[in-house]
Design a protein around this motif. Structure first.
Motif, PDB file in Angstrom:
ATOM      1  N   ARG A 170     -13.952  45.934 -67.241  1.00 47.19           N
ATOM      2  CA  ARG A 170     -15.139  45.252 -67.801  1.00 47.19           C
ATOM      3  C   ARG A 170     -16.331  45.407 -66.875  1.00 47.19           C
ATOM      4  O   ARG A 170     -17.456  45.611 -67.313  1.00 47.19           O
ATOM      5  CB  ARG A 170     -14.844  43.751 -67.982  1.00 47.19           C
ATOM      6  N   ASP A 171     -16.056  45.320 -65.580  1.00 50.13           N
ATOM      7  CA  ASP A 171     -17.143  45.442 -64.607  1.00 50.13           C
ATOM      8  C   ASP A 171     -17.754  46.847 -64.658  1.00 50.13           C
ATOM      9  O   ASP A 171     -18.975  47.007 -64.599  1.00 50.13           O
ATOM     10  CB  ASP A 171     -16.602  45.131 -63.207  1.00 50.13           C
ATOM     11  N   ARG A 172     -16.906  47.853 -64.805  1.00 50.89           N
ATOM     12  CA  ARG A 172     -17.408  49.244 -64.903  1.00 50.89           C
ATOM     13  C   ARG A 172     -18.266  49.397 -66.162  1.00 50.89           C
ATOM     14  O   ARG A 172     -19.332  50.000 -66.147  1.00 50.89           O
ATOM     15  CB  ARG A 172     -16.230  50.220 -64.979  1.00 50.89           C
ATOM     16  N   GLN A 173     -17.779  48.810 -67.254  1.00 54.97           N
ATOM     17  CA  GLN A 173     -18.507  48.925 -68.517  1.00 54.97           C
ATOM     18  C   GLN A 173     -19.859  48.192 -68.435  1.00 54.97           C
ATOM     19  O   GLN A 173     -20.879  48.664 -68.938  1.00 54.97           O
ATOM     20  CB  GLN A 173     -17.662  48.348 -69.648  1.00 54.97           C
ATOM     21  N   ARG A 174     -19.816  47.048 -67.759  1.00 54.41           N
ATOM     22  CA  ARG A 174     -21.040  46.255 -67.584  1.00 54.41           C
ATOM     23  C   ARG A 174     -22.075  47.047 -66.782  1.00 54.41           C
ATOM     24  O   ARG A 174     -23.250  47.113 -67.147  1.00 54.41           O
ATOM     25  CB  ARG A 174     -20.659  44.968 -66.853  1.00 54.41           C
ATOM     26  N   ARG A 175     -21.621  47.658 -65.696  1.00 54.98           N
ATOM     27  CA  ARG A 175     -22.532  48.437 -64.852  1.00 54.98           C
ATOM     28  C   ARG A 175     -23.103  49.622 -65.623  1.00 54.98           C
ATOM     29  O   ARG A 175     -24.293  49.919 -65.530  1.00 54.98           O
ATOM     30  CB  ARG A 175     -21.795  48.944 -63.604  1.00 54.98           C
ATOM     31  N   ALA A 176     -22.239  50.283 -66.383  1.00 60.39           N
ATOM     32  CA  ALA A 176     -22.699  51.440 -67.164  1.00 60.39           C
ATOM     33  C   ALA A 176     -23.755  51.007 -68.178  1.00 60.39           C
ATOM     34  O   ALA A 176     -24.785  51.680 -68.353  1.00 60.39           O
ATOM     35  CB  ALA A 176     -21.513  52.093 -67.864  1.00 60.39           C
ATOM     36  N   LEU A 177     -23.513  49.869 -68.839  1.00 59.33           N
ATOM     37  CA  LEU A 177     -24.483  49.369 -69.828  1.00 59.33           C
ATOM     38  C   LEU A 177     -25.820  49.059 -69.156  1.00 59.33           C
ATOM     39  O   LEU A 177     -26.888  49.430 -69.664  1.00 59.33           O
ATOM     40  CB  LEU A 177     -23.925  48.120 -70.514  1.00 59.33           C
ATOM     41  N   LEU A 178     -25.770  48.416 -67.984  1.00 56.80           N
ATOM     42  CA  LEU A 178     -27.019  48.042 -67.305  1.00 56.80           C
ATOM     43  C   LEU A 178     -27.791  49.281 -66.836  1.00 56.80           C
ATOM     44  O   LEU A 178     -29.021  49.323 -66.939  1.00 56.80           O
ATOM     45  CB  LEU A 178     -26.713  47.111 -66.127  1.00 56.80           C
ATOM     46  N   VAL A 179     -27.065  50.283 -66.365  1.00 56.77           N
ATOM     47  CA  VAL A 179     -27.735  51.525 -65.936  1.00 56.77           C
ATOM     48  C   VAL A 179     -28.374  52.201 -67.151  1.00 56.77           C
ATOM     49  O   VAL A 179     -29.546  52.613 -67.114  1.00 56.77           O
ATOM     50  CB  VAL A 179     -26.728  52.485 -65.245  1.00 56.77           C
ATOM     51  N   ALA A 180     -27.611  52.282 -68.244  1.00 55.84           N
ATOM     52  CA  ALA A 180     -28.135  52.932 -69.452  1.00 55.84           C
ATOM     53  C   ALA A 180     -29.343  52.180 -69.996  1.00 55.84           C
ATOM     54  O   ALA A 180     -30.328  52.784 -70.433  1.00 55.84           O
ATOM     55  CB  ALA A 180     -27.029  53.021 -70.504  1.00 55.84           C
ATOM     56  N   LEU A 181     -29.296  50.848 -69.948  1.00 57.43           N
ATOM     57  CA  LEU A 181     -30.426  50.037 -70.424  1.00 57.43           C
ATOM     58  C   LEU A 181     -31.661  50.252 -69.557  1.00 57.43           C
ATOM     59  O   LEU A 181     -32.784  50.328 -70.058  1.00 57.43           O
ATOM     60  CB  LEU A 181     -30.054  48.556 -70.399  1.00 57.43           C
ATOM     61  N   ALA A 182     -31.420  50.369 -68.241  1.00 56.12           N
ATOM     62  CA  ALA A 182     -32.547  50.537 -67.314  1.00 56.12           C
ATOM     63  C   ALA A 182     -33.297  51.837 -67.576  1.00 56.12           C
ATOM     64  O   ALA A 182     -34.484  51.941 -67.265  1.00 56.12           O
ATOM     65  CB  ALA A 182     -32.043  50.500 -65.882  1.00 56.12           C
TER      66      ALA A 182
END
Lengths: 76, 223
Positions: free
Chosen positions: B151-163
């Motif tokens: 979940r943490d990996r997915q969260r980080r990926a989402l935040l990077v993609a959003l940025a």
């Protein structure tokens, strides 16, 4: 492809984050809903001497400041 | 989470039944159940009349959604916490200004306030994983560590993609998936037509999904 909707569930607040938000919001709402007189009463119950001192200082300050301001406005 | 309080007005039967659901959520493992719009409307009326139990239930219904919405727009968890607090305070202290409109849910009004609060305070900042190097919160007891890591990996990926998204697209997609608003509600919140919003959502969803995949499986993309 990755399901964007599922990915968003990872952005939910954690338990400590929720607890911090809840505490701040409800402390503010409680303060807003509490009348000033009740706040003073609580202060007297918790710290009677400090509260009495604060009240006395406020009263003396008001009493002393009023003639000073009156004089200052009269002069200028 | 919130200190327990009971509905404080006699004859408040709606609150009594809702309170059971609220208590269950906080006392046990019951999943969160969103209330229907008519129940929300009744809660708004009761909260306006001064029922603190109704106010707490309204808060409970929207706070997580506000957090995950503003988290998608902001740079850090700390910013998201601050903005969530401010937005929820604005909502709960401005209920008297809320005017119900047909086909527009109360949640849309709440999320518009949340988006405005985020925009006003942190307009020029970009979302980042973390600005201070804070350690992540320890997973709750009973949570599988492997699952938490995933979940943490997915969260980080989402935040990077959003940025990496332009501001406008990030706001629109966040209002869709974070706030769970429909195209016309998003259009009203950002001042655009619902057809344009639908187009933008479809384009951004595909782009964001592909980018998250790329971040989660870099070797798969390289091949």
């Amino acid at each position: 492809m990755n399901d964007v909707g599922d990915a968003w569930t990872t952005l939910e607040p954690t338990l400590p984050q929720r607890q911090r938000i809840d505490a701040q919001v409800f402390a503010w709402l409680e303060a807003r809903d509490t009348p000033l007189a009740v706040e003073w009463l609580r202060l007297f119950k918790a710290e009677p001497f400090s509260a009495a001192g604060l009240l006395a200082t406020s009263a003396v300050s008001l009493a002393a400041a009023t003639p000073v301001f009156w004089l200052a406005f009269g002069l200028f | 989470m919130i200190a327990a309080a009971t509905p404080d007005r006699a004859g408040d039967s709606l609150l009594a039944s809702l309170w059971t659901a609220f208590s269950l959520r906080h006392g046990g493992d019951e999943p969160f159940v969103p209330l229907a719009e008519d129940a929300i409307a009744r809660l708004v009326e009761q909260a306006r009349a001064g029922a603190t139990g109704a106010r707490q239930l309204l808060y409970e219904q929207h706070v997580d959604r506000v957090f995950r919405t503003v988290r998608g727009m902001l740079r850090s968890d700390a910013d998201a916490e601050d903005v969530t607090q401010d937005a929820m305070l604005t909502v709960l202290s401005s209920l008297h200004t809320y005017r119900p409109r047909p086909d527009v849910r109360f949640a849309a009004w709440v999320m518009a306030i949340a988006a405005n609060t985020a925009r006003r305070r942190f307009r020029r900042r970009r979302p980042e994983l973390t600005e201070t190097g804070d350690l992540p919160d320890i997973p709750a007891f009973g949570v599988d560590p492997a699952e938490a890591l995933d979940r943490d990996r997915q969260r980080r990926a989402l935040l990077v993609a959003l940025a990496e998204l332009p501001d406008r697209e990030r706001e629109v997609i966040t209002l869709r998936y974070g706030a769970d608003l429909n195209a016309s509600e998003i259009g009203a919140a950002v001042g655009a037509g619902s057809a344009a919003i639908r187009k933008m959502l479809e384009r951004t969803r595909v782009r964001l999904g592909a980018r998250i995949d790329e971040l989660l499986n870099p070797e798969g993309v390289a091949r």
